[in-house]
Each structure stands twice: as C-alpha cells, then as structure tokens.
Design a protein around this motif. Structure first.
Motif, PDB file in Angstrom:
ATOM      1  N   ILE A 268       0.908  -1.129   0.049  1.00 23.55           N
ATOM      2  CA  ILE A 268      -0.037   0.020   0.156  1.00 23.55           C
ATOM      3  C   ILE A 268       0.781   1.246  -0.084  1.00 23.55           C
ATOM      4  O   ILE A 268       0.872   2.246  -0.726  1.00 23.55           O
ATOM      5  N   ALA A 269       1.932   1.311   0.606  1.00 25.54           N
ATOM      6  CA  ALA A 269       2.930   2.538   0.777  1.00 25.54           C
ATOM      7  C   ALA A 269       3.292   2.816  -0.599  1.00 25.54           C
ATOM      8  O   ALA A 269       3.671   3.980  -1.037  1.00 25.54           O
ATOM      9  N   VAL A 270       3.909   1.728  -1.136  1.00 24.49           N
ATOM     10  CA  VAL A 270       4.446   1.816  -2.681  1.00 24.49           C
ATOM     11  C   VAL A 270       3.357   2.399  -3.547  1.00 24.49           C
ATOM     12  O   VAL A 270       3.603   3.477  -4.178  1.00 24.49           O
ATOM     13  N   VAL A 271       2.154   1.930  -3.495  1.00 23.70           N
ATOM     14  CA  VAL A 271       1.048   2.481  -4.346  1.00 23.70           C
ATOM     15  C   VAL A 271       0.708   3.873  -3.955  1.00 23.70           C
ATOM     16  O   VAL A 271       0.611   4.859  -4.758  1.00 23.70           O
ATOM     17  N   LEU A 272       0.704   4.102  -2.588  1.00 36.40           N
ATOM     18  CA  LEU A 272       0.460   5.203  -2.164  1.00 36.40           C
ATOM     19  C   LEU A 272       1.664   6.391  -2.500  1.00 36.40           C
ATOM     20  O   LEU A 272       1.141   7.617  -2.880  1.00 36.40           O
ATOM     21  N   GLY A 273       2.883   6.115  -2.319  1.00 37.72           N
ATOM     22  CA  GLY A 273       4.142   7.011  -2.795  1.00 37.72           C
ATOM     23  C   GLY A 273       3.779   7.184  -4.182  1.00 37.72           C
ATOM     24  O   GLY A 273       4.078   8.422  -4.355  1.00 37.72           O
ATOM     25  N   TRP A 274       3.335   6.307  -5.163  1.00 32.99           N
ATOM     26  CA  TRP A 274       3.162   6.798  -6.492  1.00 32.99           C
ATOM     27  C   TRP A 274       2.055   7.714  -6.832  1.00 32.99           C
ATOM     28  O   TRP A 274       1.943   8.728  -7.491  1.00 32.99           O
ATOM     29  N   GLY A 275       0.805   7.374  -6.183  1.00 35.04           N
ATOM     30  CA  GLY A 275      -0.467   8.045  -6.374  1.00 35.04           C
ATOM     31  C   GLY A 275      -0.420   9.447  -5.614  1.00 35.04           C
ATOM     32  O   GLY A 275      -1.081  10.515  -6.037  1.00 35.04           O
ATOM     33  N   TRP A 276       0.330   9.404  -4.435  1.00 28.68           N
ATOM     34  CA  TRP A 276       0.062  10.884  -3.644  1.00 28.68           C
ATOM     35  C   TRP A 276       1.160  11.721  -3.856  1.00 28.68           C
ATOM     36  O   TRP A 276       1.288  12.892  -4.240  1.00 28.68           O
ATOM     37  N   PHE A 277       2.354  11.032  -3.597  1.00 27.80           N
ATOM     38  CA  PHE A 277       3.675  11.758  -3.759  1.00 27.80           C
ATOM     39  C   PHE A 277       4.520  11.603  -5.033  1.00 27.80           C
ATOM     40  O   PHE A 277       5.553  12.133  -5.097  1.00 27.80           O
ATOM     41  N   ARG A 278       4.059  11.111  -6.101  1.00 30.34           N
ATOM     42  CA  ARG A 278       4.556  11.044  -7.097  1.00 30.34           C
ATOM     43  C   ARG A 278       5.673  10.316  -7.392  1.00 30.34           C
ATOM     44  O   ARG A 278       6.839  10.554  -8.064  1.00 30.34           O
ATOM     45  N   GLU A 279       5.998   9.408  -6.476  1.00 31.08           N
ATOM     46  CA  GLU A 279       7.144   8.556  -6.131  1.00 31.08           C
ATOM     47  C   GLU A 279       7.056   7.381  -7.376  1.00 31.08           C
ATOM     48  O   GLU A 279       5.958   6.624  -7.138  1.00 31.08           O
ATOM     49  N   SER A 280       8.112   6.932  -7.732  1.00 33.74           N
ATOM     50  CA  SER A 280       7.721   5.973  -8.954  1.00 33.74           C
ATOM     51  C   SER A 280       9.324   4.956  -8.947  1.00 33.74           C
ATOM     52  O   SER A 280      10.296   5.467  -8.553  1.00 33.74           O
ATOM     53  N   LEU A 281       8.973   3.709  -9.316  1.00 37.85           N
ATOM     54  CA  LEU A 281      10.116   2.958  -9.333  1.00 37.85           C
ATOM     55  C   LEU A 281      10.362   2.362 -10.900  1.00 37.85           C
ATOM     56  O   LEU A 281       9.349   2.416 -11.384  1.00 37.85           O
ATOM     57  N   THR A 282      11.558   2.057 -11.007  1.00 38.43           N
ATOM     58  CA  THR A 282      11.807   1.495 -12.385  1.00 38.43           C
ATOM     59  C   THR A 282      11.441   0.418 -12.418  1.00 38.43           C
ATOM     60  O   THR A 282      11.196  -0.471 -11.398  1.00 38.43           O
ATOM     61  N   PRO A 283      11.046  -0.323 -13.641  1.00 41.42           N
ATOM     62  CA  PRO A 283      10.640  -1.636 -13.791  1.00 41.42           C
ATOM     63  C   PRO A 283      11.527  -2.694 -13.114  1.00 41.42           C
ATOM     64  O   PRO A 283      11.151  -3.682 -12.423  1.00 41.42           O
ATOM     65  N   VAL A 284      12.968  -2.421 -13.294  1.00 45.11           N
ATOM     66  CA  VAL A 284      13.652  -3.244 -12.351  1.00 45.11           C
ATOM     67  C   VAL A 284      13.577  -3.225 -10.973  1.00 45.11           C
ATOM     68  O   VAL A 284      13.669  -4.229 -10.251  1.00 45.11           O
ATOM     69  N   GLN A 285      13.521  -2.124 -10.445  1.00 39.85           N
ATOM     70  CA  GLN A 285      13.153  -1.674  -9.012  1.00 39.85           C
ATOM     71  C   GLN A 285      11.885  -2.504  -8.685  1.00 39.85           C
ATOM     72  O   GLN A 285      11.762  -2.898  -7.495  1.00 39.85           O
ATOM     73  N   VAL A 286      10.902  -2.500  -9.384  1.00 36.78           N
ATOM     74  CA  VAL A 286       9.601  -3.180  -9.009  1.00 36.78           C
ATOM     75  C   VAL A 286       9.684  -4.596  -8.900  1.00 36.78           C
ATOM     76  O   VAL A 286       9.358  -5.289  -8.101  1.00 36.78           O
ATOM     77  N   ILE A 287      10.593  -5.236  -9.816  1.00 39.86           N
ATOM     78  CA  ILE A 287      10.905  -6.639  -9.728  1.00 39.86           C
ATOM     79  C   ILE A 287      11.841  -6.995  -8.329  1.00 39.86           C
ATOM     80  O   ILE A 287      11.562  -7.816  -7.671  1.00 39.86           O
ATOM     81  N   GLY A 288      12.632  -5.922  -8.052  1.00 35.77           N
ATOM     82  CA  GLY A 288      13.323  -6.045  -6.855  1.00 35.77           C
ATOM     83  C   GLY A 288      12.363  -5.952  -5.526  1.00 35.77           C
ATOM     84  O   GLY A 288      12.590  -6.763  -4.629  1.00 35.77           O
ATOM     85  N   ALA A 289      11.525  -5.009  -5.620  1.00 39.40           N
ATOM     86  CA  ALA A 289      10.448  -4.835  -4.565  1.00 39.40           C
ATOM     87  C   ALA A 289       9.632  -6.377  -4.390  1.00 39.40           C
ATOM     88  O   ALA A 289       9.394  -6.638  -3.186  1.00 39.40           O
ATOM     89  N   VAL A 290       9.240  -6.846  -5.422  1.00 38.73           N
ATOM     90  CA  VAL A 290       8.240  -8.112  -5.775  1.00 38.73           C
ATOM     91  C   VAL A 290       9.363  -9.408  -4.807  1.00 38.73           C
ATOM     92  O   VAL A 290       8.829 -10.158  -4.009  1.00 38.73           O
ATOM     93  N   ALA A 291      10.753  -9.356  -5.135  1.00 37.47           N
ATOM     94  CA  ALA A 291      11.485 -10.188  -4.336  1.00 37.47           C
ATOM     95  C   ALA A 291      11.761  -9.971  -2.985  1.00 37.47           C
ATOM     96  O   ALA A 291      11.831 -10.825  -2.378  1.00 37.47           O
ATOM     97  N   VAL A 292      11.491  -8.711  -2.553  1.00 38.22           N
ATOM     98  CA  VAL A 292      11.633  -8.520  -1.163  1.00 38.22           C
ATOM     99  C   VAL A 292      10.682  -8.832  -0.286  1.00 38.22           C
ATOM    100  O   VAL A 292      10.652  -9.711   0.567  1.00 38.22           O
ATOM    101  N   LEU A 293       9.368  -8.701  -1.007  1.00 44.21           N
ATOM    102  CA  LEU A 293       7.989  -9.081  -0.377  1.00 44.21           C
ATOM    103  C   LEU A 293       8.080 -10.569  -0.448  1.00 44.21           C
ATOM    104  O   LEU A 293       7.705 -11.300   0.531  1.00 44.21           O
ATOM    105  N   ALA A 294       8.423 -11.171  -1.386  1.00 45.11           N
ATOM    106  CA  ALA A 294       8.585 -12.796  -1.538  1.00 45.11           C
ATOM    107  C   ALA A 294       9.311 -13.433  -0.445  1.00 45.11           C
ATOM    108  O   ALA A 294       8.949 -14.338   0.052  1.00 45.11           O
ATOM    109  N   GLY A 295      10.407 -12.774  -0.492  1.00 47.06           N
ATOM    110  CA  GLY A 295      11.590 -12.954   0.826  1.00 47.06           C
ATOM    111  C   GLY A 295      11.081 -12.851   2.081  1.00 47.06           C
ATOM    112  O   GLY A 295      10.977 -13.854   3.024  1.00 47.06           O
ATOM    113  N   ILE A 296      10.288 -11.917   2.372  1.00 47.48           N
ATOM    114  CA  ILE A 296       9.544 -11.677   3.554  1.00 47.48           C
ATOM    115  C   ILE A 296       8.567 -12.647   3.949  1.00 47.48           C
ATOM    116  O   ILE A 296       8.626 -13.145   4.971  1.00 47.48           O
ATOM    117  N   VAL A 297       7.613 -12.964   2.969  1.00 48.89           N
ATOM    118  CA  VAL A 297       6.686 -13.874   3.266  1.00 48.89           C
ATOM    119  C   VAL A 297       7.323 -15.384   3.320  1.00 48.89           C
ATOM    120  O   VAL A 297       6.807 -16.106   4.263  1.00 48.89           O
TER     121      VAL A 297
END
Length: 312
Positions: A268-297
């Motif tokens: 939610i924070a990633v989506v909020l950062g993009w929708g509210w604060f105009r923060e964005s990740l590159t496609p590669v960074q999005v893949i990295g974020a998904v990897a982090v989430l998968a590792g945490i789960v």
C-alpha cells in the motif's frame, strides 16, 4: 469469547494494514507542518497513550494495573525498543526516503527474526529460510540500485534498517507475552514507557507553534489542512485503531497468518507513494520490490514456531 471467524479476522488485518499504510503519508503531512521527526514522535506516542488509558478506564480497568516482575521487564523493553525505537527511526526514514522503500526495508524484520532464532536460539527452521534471506537481500540491492551507488538518502536508509531491527525485537519480545498477560495491558503500559522516554528526548512542551494550515503535499499540494487535525488522524486512525484491530484479529487467525497478511502495508505504501507523492520505481526496481516481499513472506512461514504478536 465468540468462536473464531476467519473471514472477520482477514477483514480486520486488511483494514489495519490499509490504515498503517495510509498513515505513512499522513505522517509526512504532519511533519511537513514544521514538526521534526522527534517532536512528531512525542506527540504521536503521547496522544496514543492518552487514548489507550481513556479506553481502559471506561471499558477495562484491569488493564490499568501496572505489570509486575517479568511482565514489567517485558513492557519496559517493548516500550523502549518496540515503540520508542521503532516509531522514532520509522518517522525519520519516511521523512527522508520514498514511502514504499522505507516500509520495504522496515519489513525485513521477519528475516532478522528467523536468522536470530536459527543461529542464537538454535531453533529448527524450514529450508526455505535460505531462499527467503537470498530473495530479500538481492531484492533490496536491486531496489537500491547498489551498482550505481546508494540511490537514496544514507541517513534515511540507516534509520529504516534500525527500524527493522526494532521491529524484529518487537516480534521476539512479544513472543514471551503469549498467554502471559492481557494484550491491552501490555500495549498500554508499553506506550506509557515510550511516552516517558520520548518526553525525555523531546518534551511535548517544546513542540513548536504550528501554522493554522499546512500543505497536503504531493498531488494534494494545493489542499490546505489543519495540522492538529492531521495529528489527531495519526493518533486515532494511524495508531490506536490499527493496533486494536490487529489485536482482535489474533482471536480469529493464527499469528503467522496475521503477520503475512499485514505485508499489505508496504505494498500500500508503494502505491500511495506513486499516487500521492509522485514517487515511482523503475521496472527493475519493481522486480526487486517483489523479490523483497516474496522473501519476507517465505521468512514469515519458515519458522516451525509461529510468531506471537502482530506488527506495530
């Protein structure tokens, strides 16, 4: 107590995760009104303590009795590390880093927990632990783009890492609370300890005068809001209510499931950062974020002894 209701439990955890995730953005607005992270943390913790005490005074006076012996030591540790340390480092991190990145780093805590129980407690863990650690570390390196040098504020990254350590300590300390004391009493007195600590660091009476209105920041930059109303939202909807919702959710779902579902917060924070604060990740960074989430789960589910408390 009523019979466990899994659907209700999931609904409570999802709502709590949404409130915690949105609170990151609301907290930025509060600090943007002229509050330092230290002053903001003092106001948030002190306000939440007042609400917890008022609730207990009306509905459960037994929670107002001071814990004793081992329970008191647990509460002091939770107050100093799991509330004061976590909130202070988290607030500095979200003030200096993109919102989603700060939350991703903080949520490395389950990985730290599983490493602690494996190598310090010598508990048996499932083999997936190694995959969890690898995914989390590689994913975080990709998100941070380490091959180009540190892409984010150095102090912000350090504070986010310290927040993950405090978060992990909260999990480990909280495990001793299973069947040991009333969760409301533990949370209430932990916040009391944190209130005393933060008022020694930055007393509430040193809070600077706030303007009548402050900017909503980002895409809401043209919207003016009352900073005290924003602080009230942080205290009630960003602290007290989600804490309480997750505490109730534990009556309906195992703690391991609660903590995994709570992983919605950094998403939610990633989506909020993009929708509210105009923060964005590159496609590669999005893949990295998904990897982090998968590792945490994977880390959350690699322990053979379930975690005992919801995230703060």
């Amino acid at each position: 107590m009523s019979h466990p209701n899994a659907r209700l439990g999931y609904a409570l955890v999802v709502l709590a995760a949404v409130l915690f995730g949105v609170n990151g953005g609301v907290s930025r607005v509060a600090m943007g009104s002229g509050l330092s992270p230290e002053s903001f943390t003092t106001l948030r913790i002190t306000g939440a303590t007042a609400v917890f005490v008022a609730y207990a005074a009306v509905f459960r006076r037994s929670a107002l009795r001071r814990p004793r012996g081992t329970a008191l030591l647990l509460v002091i540790a939770l107050g100093l590390v799991g509330v004061t340390g976590l909130q202070l480092t988290y607030n500095v991190a979200i003030d200096r880093l993109p919102l989603g990145i700060a939350l991703l780093i903080e949520y490395l805590a389950p990985v730290l927990v599983v490493l602690w129980v494996r190598f310090v407690r010598k508990e048996e863990v499932r083999p997936r632990m190694w995959g969890a650690v690898a995914l989390a570390v590689v994913g975080l390196a990709v998100v941070s783009r380490v091959w180009t040098g540190l892409a984010f504020d150095g102090l912000g990254v350090v504070m986010a890492l310290l927040a993950s350590v405090c978060f992990a300590a909260y999990f480990l300390l909280g495990e001793h609370n299973v069947g040991f004391d009333d969760p409301l009493r533990v949370i209430l007195w932990a916040f009391v300890v944190a209130t005393v600590c933060m008022n020694l660091i930055r007393p509430i009476w040193t809070t600077p005068d706030l303007p009548r209105t402050t900017s909503g920041l980002g895409r809401l930059g043209d919207v003016s809001v009352n900073p005290w109303l924003v602080l009230a939202m942080v205290v009630v909807l960003g602290t007290v209510v989600p804490f309480f919702l997750e505490m109730v959710a534990l009556r309906h779902l195992p703690a391991t499931i609660v903590t995994v579902v709570a992983m919605l917060e950094p998403v939610i924070a990633v989506v909020l950062g993009w929708g509210w604060f105009r923060e964005s990740l590159t496609p590669v960074q999005v893949i990295g974020a998904v990897a982090v989430l998968a590792g945490i789960v994977l880390a959350q589910t690699s322990r053979k002894v379930a975690l005992a408390v919801p995230p703060p």
